[in-house]
Each structure stands twice: as structure tokens, then as C-alpha cells.
Design a protein around this motif. Structure first.
Motif, PDB file in Angstrom:
ATOM      1  N   HIS A  14       0.872  -1.224   0.105  1.00 27.77           N
ATOM      2  CA  HIS A  14       0.008  -0.040   0.035  1.00 27.77           C
ATOM      3  C   HIS A  14       0.767   1.310  -0.041  1.00 27.77           C
ATOM      4  CE1 HIS A  14      -3.353  -2.491   0.220  1.00 27.77           C
ATOM      5  NE2 HIS A  14      -3.538  -2.686   1.531  1.00 27.77           N
ATOM      6  N   TYR A  15       2.085   1.156   0.684  1.00 27.94           N
ATOM      7  CA  TYR A  15       2.964   2.288   0.596  1.00 27.94           C
ATOM      8  C   TYR A  15       3.348   2.683  -0.742  1.00 27.94           C
ATOM      9  CZ  TYR A  15       3.392   3.505   5.661  1.00 27.94           C
ATOM     10  OH  TYR A  15       3.450   3.958   6.950  1.00 27.94           O
ATOM     11  N   ARG A  16       3.997   1.566  -1.436  1.00 22.18           N
ATOM     12  CA  ARG A  16       4.326   1.608  -2.734  1.00 22.18           C
ATOM     13  C   ARG A  16       3.397   1.930  -3.746  1.00 22.18           C
ATOM     14  NH1 ARG A  16       9.197  -0.871  -4.149  1.00 22.18           N
ATOM     15  NH2 ARG A  16       8.085  -1.601  -6.132  1.00 22.18           N
ATOM     16  N   GLU A  17       2.167   1.823  -3.331  1.00 25.31           N
ATOM     17  CA  GLU A  17       1.239   2.271  -4.490  1.00 25.31           C
ATOM     18  C   GLU A  17       0.364   3.520  -4.012  1.00 25.31           C
ATOM     19  OE1 GLU A  17      -1.506  -1.081  -3.940  1.00 25.31           O
ATOM     20  OE2 GLU A  17      -0.384  -2.424  -5.038  1.00 25.31           O
TER      21      GLU A  17
ATOM     22  N   ASN B 238      -1.156   7.515   3.514  1.00 30.09           N
ATOM     23  CA  ASN B 238      -0.611   8.735   3.372  1.00 30.09           C
ATOM     24  C   ASN B 238       0.444   8.839   4.588  1.00 30.09           C
ATOM     25  OD1 ASN B 238      -2.525  10.108   1.545  1.00 30.09           O
ATOM     26  ND2 ASN B 238      -4.187  10.320   3.009  1.00 30.09           N
ATOM     27  N   ASP B 239       1.479   9.153   4.367  1.00 26.16           N
ATOM     28  CA  ASP B 239       2.842   9.423   5.046  1.00 26.16           C
ATOM     29  C   ASP B 239       3.823  10.240   4.616  1.00 26.16           C
ATOM     30  OD1 ASP B 239       4.494   9.278   7.502  1.00 26.16           O
ATOM     31  OD2 ASP B 239       4.287   6.785   7.364  1.00 26.16           O
ATOM     32  N   GLU B 240       4.616  10.653   5.339  1.00 27.91           N
ATOM     33  CA  GLU B 240       5.833  11.389   4.869  1.00 27.91           C
ATOM     34  C   GLU B 240       6.855  10.578   4.066  1.00 27.91           C
ATOM     35  OE1 GLU B 240       7.561  13.669   8.053  1.00 27.91           O
ATOM     36  OE2 GLU B 240       5.965  14.688   8.617  1.00 27.91           O
TER      37      GLU B 240
ATOM     38  N   LEU C 178      11.154   4.375   4.934  1.00 27.36           N
ATOM     39  CA  LEU C 178      11.744   3.183   5.067  1.00 27.36           C
ATOM     40  C   LEU C 178      10.337   2.050   5.236  1.00 27.36           C
ATOM     41  CD1 LEU C 178      15.002   3.288   7.347  1.00 27.36           C
ATOM     42  CD2 LEU C 178      14.537   3.205   4.830  1.00 27.36           C
ATOM     43  N   LEU C 179      10.604   1.073   4.341  1.00 25.72           N
ATOM     44  CA  LEU C 179       9.405  -0.099   4.388  1.00 25.72           C
ATOM     45  C   LEU C 179       9.638  -0.873   5.341  1.00 25.72           C
ATOM     46  CD1 LEU C 179       8.554  -0.447   0.597  1.00 25.72           C
ATOM     47  CD2 LEU C 179       7.469   1.241   2.421  1.00 25.72           C
ATOM     48  N   GLY C 180       8.793  -1.973   5.700  1.00 23.91           N
ATOM     49  CA  GLY C 180       8.849  -3.112   6.383  1.00 23.91           C
ATOM     50  C   GLY C 180       8.440  -2.925   7.951  1.00 23.91           C
ATOM     51  N   HIS C 181       8.103  -3.578   8.754  1.00 21.15           N
ATOM     52  CA  HIS C 181       7.763  -3.541  10.210  1.00 21.15           C
ATOM     53  C   HIS C 181       8.213  -4.987  10.877  1.00 21.15           C
ATOM     54  CE1 HIS C 181       4.153  -3.497   7.864  1.00 21.15           C
ATOM     55  NE2 HIS C 181       3.902  -4.889   8.452  1.00 21.15           N
TER      56      HIS C 181
END
Length: 231
Positions: free
Chosen positions: A46-49, A53-55, A59-62
Motif C-alpha cells: 500500500h505504501y508503494r502504491e 498517507n505518510d511522509e 523506510l518500508l517494513g515492520h
């Protein structure tokens, strides 16, 4: 912060610079982990697409697994060289700094870093849903809707570990998968609607949310429980 020296390589004649990596310093109760493997889930997609909403950049992953590089003050449970896994935002990195008390545990020696690196979020979601919210008990009949996904595959195995009789709901292509991880019964949702059978369950762990409350309720026994996760 310490630095890991950068290098310059060449690809098809063109120089490619790999920059220096900043290694974080652990604070009290923290450990620095050199990441060996990390999980990728729908949140990262979802971040990549652009669906979250974020700044940016971010960095991805958790969730990740790796080797402890250093520990901060008051850390007694871990030491440099220990193999660990856990949860941390920004896990797609060479090094991460984690709170030992809540984000890192020892990796079992019989699983790989890749296996451990995928456990933290999905595995904890399944465990908390079944044990903490559902209060699962041995002998209960549990139906897991969405059994072949990341959380679902953990849920099937955890429910079996608690001694439950597990019915897994998935598509045709994943029937053999959920059987292989311990499901006692499998419902192929492309052929059968689990809410329209005469079977009754003590718990429904629903990871899809594709049925109404009344539809779910009619397959549950008196005093049963329905747990929704990620829907």
C-alpha cells in the motif's frame, strides 16, 4: 552513530555508488540488530502504491530477523551475537534499533532468518486474536475465514497448537496448503458458502469480512465468539 564504509561498483561500465550506512547507537533498553531478513506484507504494498498517507521518503517494513550488534544500558536478556526476531517500523534496512522489552526475542535455532523475519506482525495478530480476544480452548471447533493468507496460515497452526478442531476457508488453489499446516477440514469458498452449511462453530476468526454479522452469527453455537482481524 557509527558508519559502515560505502563502496563504488560498476554496472555495464557505469559507476554505481553504494553510500555509507549509519549504524544507530542503542539507548537504554535497546539493541542494534543487523538485519538478515525482513517480511513484506500488504501494508508495504500500500505504501508503494501510494495508498497510505505518510511522509516520504520512508523506510518500508515492520518485521525482521537478524543478529544483535550492540546493546544499550540495562539490557540483560540479549548480547551481541544473539540471533533475534521481532517488529520494527523501517525494518527494510541494514541495521535497526529496537526496544528489547517489546520488539525482539531470541530466534529458535531450528528456523531460518527468512522464516523468523516473517513472523512478528502476522504471527502476533493470529495469536492475539485467538488467545487474547477469542480465549481459545482445547476441543473447540474453530473456523478461520481467510486461512491461506499471512495471518491465516499462522492462525491455523496456532489453533491446532491449542488443541482446537480447525475448519479453514480458502480458494481451490490453497486447499492443499492449509491441509498441510494442520487444518482438519477445508471449505473452498469458490464452491461453497460457509455461512450456508449446517455446521456450527465455537469461534469464527474472520480475516476477510465478506459476510454480514447475521450471516456469521447463524453458524456459531450459543456463547460462541466472532473475532475480526484486519477487516
Amino acid at each position: 552513530m557509527a558508519e559502515v564504509q560505502g563502496v563504488t561498483a560498476r554496472s555495464k561500465g557505469a559507476p554505481v555508488e553504494i553510500p555509507k550506512v549509519l549504524v544507530p547507537d542503542p539507548g537504554p533498553g535497546e539493541a542494534v540488530v543487523r538485519v538478515q531478513a525482513c517480511g513484506v506484507c500488504h501494508t508495504d504494498l500500500h505504501y508503494r502504491e501510494g495508498g497510505i498517507n505518510d511522509e516520504f521518503p520512508c523506510l518500508l517494513g515492520h518485521e525482521a530477523a537478524g543478529v544483535v550488534e550492540a546493546v544499550g544500558k540495562n539490557v540483560t536478556d540479549l548480547k551481541p551475537g544473539d540471533e533475534v526476531f521481532g517488529a520494527k517500523n523501517g525494518a527494510v534496512a541494514d541495521y535497526i534499533c529496537v526496544k528489547v522489552e517489546r520488539a525482539a526475542v531470541m530466534k529458535p535455532s531450528n528456523i531460518t532468518f527468512e522464516q523468523a523475519g516473517s513472523v512478528a506482525v502476522a504471527g502476533l495478530t493470529a495469536l492475539q486474536g485467538l488467545r487474547d480476544k477469542g480465549h481459545i480452548q482445547s476441543g473447540q471447533r474453530v473456523l478461520i475465514n481467510g486461512a491461506s493468507g499471512g495471518v491465516g496460515t499462522f492462525a491455523v497452526q496456532i489453533a491446532k497448537g491449542f488443541g482446537a478442531e480447525v475448519t479453514a476457508v480458502c480458494s481451490t488453489r490453497n486447499v492443499d496448503l492449509v491441509k498441510s499446516i494442520g487444518a482438519d477440514h477445508v471449505i473452498d469458498y469458490t464452491k461453497e458458502d460457509f455461512t450456508k452449511t449446517d455446521q456450527r462453530y465455537d469461534m469464527l476468526y474472520d480475516l476477510v469480512g465478506n459476510h454480514s454479522f447475521s450471516e456469521r452469527r447463524q453458524i456459531l453455537t450459543p456463547n460462541s465468539i466472532c473475532v475480526l482481524a484486519g477487516v
